[in-house]
Design a protein around this motif. Structure first.
Motif, mmCIF file in Angstrom:
data_model
loop_
_atom_site.group_PDB
_atom_site.id
_atom_site.type_symbol
_atom_site.label_atom_id
_atom_site.label_comp_id
_atom_site.label_asym_id
_atom_site.label_seq_id
_atom_site.Cartn_x
_atom_site.Cartn_y
_atom_site.Cartn_z
ATOM 1 N N ALA A 127 7.839 7.988 -11.605
ATOM 2 C CA ALA A 127 7.714 9.437 -11.775
ATOM 3 C C ALA A 127 7.902 10.199 -10.465
ATOM 4 C CB ALA A 127 6.351 9.771 -12.378
ATOM 5 N N LEU A 128 8.014 9.478 -9.355
ATOM 6 C CA LEU A 128 8.122 10.150 -8.057
ATOM 7 C C LEU A 128 9.518 10.708 -7.841
ATOM 8 C CD1 LEU A 128 6.374 7.869 -5.394
ATOM 9 C CD2 LEU A 128 5.613 10.110 -6.213
ATOM 10 N N ASP A 129 9.598 11.954 -7.425
ATOM 11 C CA ASP A 129 10.877 12.511 -6.992
ATOM 12 C C ASP A 129 10.905 12.416 -5.474
ATOM 13 O OD1 ASP A 129 13.120 13.873 -6.320
ATOM 14 O OD2 ASP A 129 12.486 15.798 -7.161
ATOM 15 N N ASP A 152 0.848 -1.208 0.000
ATOM 16 C CA ASP A 152 0.000 0.000 0.000
ATOM 17 C C ASP A 152 0.880 1.253 0.000
ATOM 18 O OD1 ASP A 152 -2.302 -1.539 0.167
ATOM 19 O OD2 ASP A 152 -2.338 -1.488 2.358
ATOM 20 N N ASP A 153 1.904 1.232 0.843
ATOM 21 C CA ASP A 153 2.784 2.403 0.946
ATOM 22 C C ASP A 153 3.494 2.672 -0.384
ATOM 23 O OD1 ASP A 153 2.167 2.992 3.577
ATOM 24 O OD2 ASP A 153 3.750 1.707 4.379
ATOM 25 N N PHE A 154 4.023 1.583 -0.998
ATOM 26 C CA PHE A 154 4.738 1.752 -2.266
ATOM 27 C C PHE A 154 3.831 2.321 -3.357
ATOM 28 C CE2 PHE A 154 8.226 -1.361 -1.065
ATOM 29 C CZ PHE A 154 9.257 -0.484 -1.320
ATOM 30 N N LEU A 155 2.565 1.928 -3.340
ATOM 31 C CA LEU A 155 1.646 2.323 -4.407
ATOM 32 C C LEU A 155 0.890 3.611 -4.079
ATOM 33 C CD1 LEU A 155 0.148 -1.198 -5.327
ATOM 34 C CD2 LEU A 155 2.076 0.004 -6.388
ATOM 35 N N SER A 156 1.182 4.197 -2.926
ATOM 36 C CA SER A 156 0.378 5.338 -2.443
ATOM 37 C C SER A 156 0.611 6.629 -3.230
ATOM 38 C CB SER A 156 0.703 5.598 -0.974
ATOM 39 O OG SER A 156 2.042 6.060 -0.854
ATOM 40 N N GLY A 157 1.778 6.735 -3.906
ATOM 41 C CA GLY A 157 2.101 7.997 -4.570
ATOM 42 C C GLY A 157 2.525 9.081 -3.594
ATOM 43 N N ASP A 158 2.598 8.721 -2.319
ATOM 44 C CA ASP A 158 2.953 9.680 -1.268
ATOM 45 C C ASP A 158 4.430 9.511 -0.910
ATOM 46 O OD1 ASP A 158 1.465 11.129 1.467
ATOM 47 O OD2 ASP A 158 3.495 10.307 1.661
ATOM 48 N N TYR A 171 22.397 11.877 -0.492
ATOM 49 C CA TYR A 171 22.215 10.789 -1.444
ATOM 50 C C TYR A 171 20.752 10.766 -1.866
ATOM 51 C CZ TYR A 171 26.798 9.339 0.055
ATOM 52 O OH TYR A 171 28.127 9.308 0.327
ATOM 53 N N SER A 172 20.516 10.466 -3.121
ATOM 54 C CA SER A 172 19.160 10.463 -3.662
ATOM 55 C C SER A 172 18.332 9.314 -3.089
ATOM 56 C CB SER A 172 19.255 10.327 -5.178
ATOM 57 O OG SER A 172 18.126 9.675 -5.683
ATOM 58 N N ASN A 173 17.150 9.618 -2.604
ATOM 59 C CA ASN A 173 16.254 8.558 -2.133
ATOM 60 C C ASN A 173 15.792 7.666 -3.271
ATOM 61 O OD1 ASN A 173 16.171 8.932 0.685
ATOM 62 N ND2 ASN A 173 14.851 10.712 0.429
ATOM 63 N N ASN A 174 15.810 8.198 -4.502
ATOM 64 C CA ASN A 174 15.451 7.348 -5.644
ATOM 65 C C ASN A 174 16.478 6.224 -5.830
ATOM 66 O OD1 ASN A 174 13.917 10.025 -6.360
ATOM 67 N ND2 ASN A 174 12.992 8.411 -7.612
ATOM 68 N N ALA A 175 17.746 6.520 -5.526
ATOM 69 C CA ALA A 175 18.768 5.476 -5.597
ATOM 70 C C ALA A 175 18.504 4.423 -4.521
ATOM 71 C CB ALA A 175 20.163 6.074 -5.425
ATOM 72 N N HIS A 176 18.059 4.873 -3.357
ATOM 73 C CA HIS A 176 17.722 3.917 -2.299
ATOM 74 C C HIS A 176 16.504 3.077 -2.688
ATOM 75 C CE1 HIS A 176 19.951 6.778 0.608
ATOM 76 N NE2 HIS A 176 20.738 5.804 0.218
ATOM 77 N N LEU A 177 15.576 3.704 -3.421
ATOM 78 C CA LEU A 177 14.408 2.960 -3.914
ATOM 79 C C LEU A 177 14.872 1.854 -4.874
ATOM 80 C CD1 LEU A 177 11.302 2.657 -4.155
ATOM 81 C CD2 LEU A 177 11.387 4.315 -6.033
ATOM 82 N N ARG A 199 5.465 8.071 2.518
ATOM 83 C CA ARG A 199 5.093 6.661 2.678
ATOM 84 C C ARG A 199 5.978 5.753 1.833
ATOM 85 N NH1 ARG A 199 -1.234 5.718 2.027
ATOM 86 N NH2 ARG A 199 -0.593 3.575 2.521
ATOM 87 N N VAL A 200 6.343 6.199 0.640
ATOM 88 C CA VAL A 200 7.235 5.396 -0.207
ATOM 89 C C VAL A 200 8.614 5.298 0.440
ATOM 90 C CG1 VAL A 200 8.410 5.277 -2.441
ATOM 91 C CG2 VAL A 200 5.990 5.903 -2.346
ATOM 92 N N ILE A 201 9.091 6.400 1.000
ATOM 93 C CA ILE A 201 10.409 6.385 1.658
ATOM 94 C C ILE A 201 10.379 5.442 2.861
ATOM 95 C CG2 ILE A 201 12.044 7.777 2.999
ATOM 96 C CD1 ILE A 201 11.421 10.093 1.049
ATOM 97 N N HIS A 202 9.308 5.493 3.621
ATOM 98 C CA HIS A 202 9.152 4.564 4.751
ATOM 99 C C HIS A 202 9.215 3.114 4.247
ATOM 100 C CE1 HIS A 202 7.330 2.361 8.086
ATOM 101 N NE2 HIS A 202 6.483 1.867 7.206
ATOM 102 N N ALA A 203 8.468 2.832 3.178
ATOM 103 C CA ALA A 203 8.388 1.458 2.656
ATOM 104 C C ALA A 203 9.736 0.979 2.137
ATOM 105 C CB ALA A 203 7.336 1.373 1.555
ATOM 106 N N LEU A 204 10.489 1.872 1.492
ATOM 107 C CA LEU A 204 11.756 1.422 0.913
ATOM 108 C C LEU A 204 12.768 1.070 2.003
ATOM 109 C CD1 LEU A 204 14.493 3.505 0.593
ATOM 110 C CD2 LEU A 204 12.822 4.791 -0.706
ATOM 111 N N TRP A 205 12.802 1.869 3.081
ATOM 112 C CA TRP A 205 13.748 1.543 4.165
ATOM 113 C C TRP A 205 13.315 0.288 4.902
ATOM 114 C CZ3 TRP A 205 18.356 2.993 3.728
ATOM 115 C CH2 TRP A 205 18.680 4.247 3.193
ATOM 116 N N GLN A 206 12.005 0.126 5.080
ATOM 117 C CA GLN A 206 11.481 -1.078 5.730
ATOM 118 C C GLN A 206 11.858 -2.311 4.910
ATOM 119 O OE1 GLN A 206 9.959 -0.891 8.664
ATOM 120 N NE2 GLN A 206 9.660 -3.117 8.796
ATOM 121 N N THR A 207 11.747 -2.191 3.579
ATOM 122 C CA THR A 207 12.078 -3.301 2.687
ATOM 123 C C THR A 207 13.562 -3.638 2.763
ATOM 124 O OG1 THR A 207 10.305 -2.669 1.168
ATOM 125 C CG2 THR A 207 12.070 -4.047 0.253
ATOM 126 N N ILE A 208 14.403 -2.596 2.732
ATOM 127 C CA ILE A 208 15.845 -2.811 2.767
ATOM 128 C C ILE A 208 16.248 -3.514 4.066
ATOM 129 C CG2 ILE A 208 18.054 -1.579 2.998
ATOM 130 C CD1 ILE A 208 16.950 0.421 0.873
#
Ligand SMILES: [Zn+2]
Length: 150
Positions: A48-50, A6-12, A56-62, A15-24
């Motif tokens: 498309a999310l910035d 849900d977090d990854f797909l939220s477009g928020d 360091y870029s959070n997109n790289a962490h994604l 929430r996406v940053i939270h999900a990516l660190w949780q996943t890592i």
């Protein structure tokens, strides 16, 4: 209860940053399995999310979170996710039981660790450095064949 998916797909962004660190940081199949199946969808929804990022870029962490999901899908050891990201503190990983630190160089802000994965035995040379914050670069050692070993 919201899931990581849900977090990854939220477009928020937060929430996406939270999900990516949780996943890592996750080693929980219950958390990771739903992400494996949904990975193509997650990629589409997040391209498309910035996500910003100070140094360091959070997109790289994604991207690293995606790599982690793929490694999990492909049955690689958890330690395969150590290289390619600078946030894995060997002391915290050892405290969690994920690795053992077999030796270190002279302690200081700049130092090295000799680590071994407790799951598969892969050895790593870890370099610690400092650039705005402390970072760790994990380099897997090639399996060295010892003399007499078949
Ligand atoms: Zn391992």
């Amino acid at each position: 209860m919201t899931t990581l998916l849900d977090d990854f797909l939220s477009g928020d962004r937060s929430r996406v940053i939270h999900a990516l660190w949780q996943t890592i940081g996750s080693r929980d199949p219950g958390e990771l399995d739903p992400l494996v199946a949904a990975l193509p969808r997650i990629r589409r929804q997040t391209t498309a999310l910035d996500l910003g990022g100070m140094i360091y870029s959070n997109n790289a962490h994604l991207e690293h979170a995606f790599t982690k999901i793929e490694q999990y899908r492909d049955g690689k050891c958890w330690c395969a996710a150590y290289p390619g990201i600078l946030t894995n503190d060997p002391r915290k990983e050892e405290a969690a039981g994920h690795i053992v630190i077999r030796s270190t160089s002279e302690p200081g802000w700049s130092m090295t660790y000799d680590c071994e994965c407790t799951v598969c035995g892969q050895e790593f040379d870890v370099e610690q450095g400092d650039h705005h914050f402390t970072w760790w670069n994990w380099v897997p050692r090639g399996r060295k064949r010892r003399r007499g070993e078949v």
